[in-house]
Design an enzyme around this catalytic site. Structure first.
Site, PDB file in Angstrom:
ATOM      1  N   LYS A  53       0.838  -1.209   0.000  1.00 55.62           N
ATOM      2  CA  LYS A  53       0.000   0.000   0.000  1.00 55.62           C
ATOM      3  C   LYS A  53       0.875   1.263   0.000  1.00 55.62           C
ATOM      4  CE  LYS A  53      -4.517  -1.063   1.992  1.00 55.62           C
ATOM      5  NZ  LYS A  53      -4.690  -2.379   1.392  1.00 55.62           N
ATOM      6  N   GLN A  97      -5.091  -2.592   9.655  1.00 55.38           N
ATOM      7  CA  GLN A  97      -4.837  -3.889   9.034  1.00 55.38           C
ATOM      8  C   GLN A  97      -5.321  -5.025   9.941  1.00 55.38           C
ATOM      9  OE1 GLN A  97      -3.747  -4.425   5.913  1.00 55.38           O
ATOM     10  NE2 GLN A  97      -4.058  -6.595   6.278  1.00 55.38           N
ATOM     11  N   ASP A 120     -11.426   1.064   3.586  1.00 56.68           N
ATOM     12  CA  ASP A 120     -11.613  -0.383   3.411  1.00 56.68           C
ATOM     13  C   ASP A 120     -13.087  -0.753   3.220  1.00 56.68           C
ATOM     14  OD1 ASP A 120      -9.295  -1.878   3.193  1.00 56.68           O
ATOM     15  OD2 ASP A 120      -8.907  -1.885   5.351  1.00 56.68           O
TER      16      ASP A 120
END
Length: 265
Positions: A53, A97, A120
């Site tokens: 990322k 994450q 997300d």
């Protein structure tokens, strides 16, 4: 022989398009978008994902920041950092994450993220908007699959799409998106999973199979019909004698399925 749905090629094209947009933002004397990633612990797969990322952000001209916590971090400390990022005018979006250590309530963390910064698409507000076909952040992998289908002009309207796997990250959102009143979409969707007996009864009739099971080489050629479109989301790390010590294997038995499918990832 199947044609390849090349995700790497499409991602490079998209990154070039985003870079052009960011260059315009900077030329207009505005700051570039800023993405923050929160990484808890030292899970190998998570570290790779987050590092990718950061690399992508650099390529497209985004500012990126990595916030690392030890696996022993308290839930309160993590929630405090999320609150800080929610309020920061310098941060446009952030991800936490997953998975998280056992002492942290994952749902509480997801709920604490400002939906406007939840890139997300995991917050219930964003998931609900997606289900109602309202404009919102979409989960990354399903959005990537839609983009692949769209850019290759794969016909989805009126097609039978079988999804294998029902995770909140891929399977469930994918089933909603493939049934929506848009292109790609307008499919008849069957959602199967590890408790579905005789999955091949469904995949045999599928025009499109999207598998996110995490079971290496699960989908074989004798489970699909001729001309099916096959999208393999599964990734399993299998140890071997190579220099790296492992290889990444998908859910699809590529060698057998490529002789029968029309398109395959």
């Amino acid at each position: 022989m199947a044609k390849i749905l090349d995700g790497l090629k499409v991602s490079k094209e998209i990154k070039q398009e985003i870079r052009a947009d960011v260059d315009k933002i900077i030329a207009g004397k505005r700051r570039p978008p800023h993405l923050v990633a929160i990484l808890v612990g030292s899970n190998g797969a998570s570290m790779t994902y987050v590092n990718n990322k950061i690399k992508d952000c650099k390529e497209v001209g985004f500012k990126s920041s990595l916030v690392k916590f030890p696996s022993t971090v308290s839930e309160a400390e993590l929630l405090e950092k999320i609150k800080e990022l929610n309020l920061s005018k310098d941060v446009d979006g952030f991800i936490v994450q997953l998975p998280l250590p056992k002492q942290i309530d994952q749902e509480k963390i997801i709920m604490a993220i400002d939906p406007r910064k939840d890139v997300d698409g995991f917050h219930p507000e964003n998931f609900g908007k997606m289900a109602l076909e309202m404009d919102t952040f979409l989960p990354a992998t399903p959005f990537g699959i839609l983009t692949l289908l769209e850019r290759y002009g794969i016909q989805t309207e009126g097609k039978h799409c079988v999804i294998i796997g029902r995770s909140r990250i891929v399977g469930k959102p994918m089933s909603i998106l493939m049934g929506r009143k848009h292109f790609p979409g307008n499919s008849t969707v069957t959602l199967t999973h590890s408790y579905t007996p005789h999955i091949e009864r469904f995949t045999h009739h599928a025009d499109i199979v999207i598998t996110a099971l995490g079971d290496p080489n699960f989908l074989k050629a004798d489970m699909i019909k001729k001309g099916a479109v096959i999208i393999d989301v599964g990734i399993t790390r299998i140890t071997n004698d190579s220099e790296k010590g492992y290889e990444l294997v998908g859910d699809v038995d590529f060698e057998s399925c490529k002789t029968k499918a029309s398109w395959i990832t």
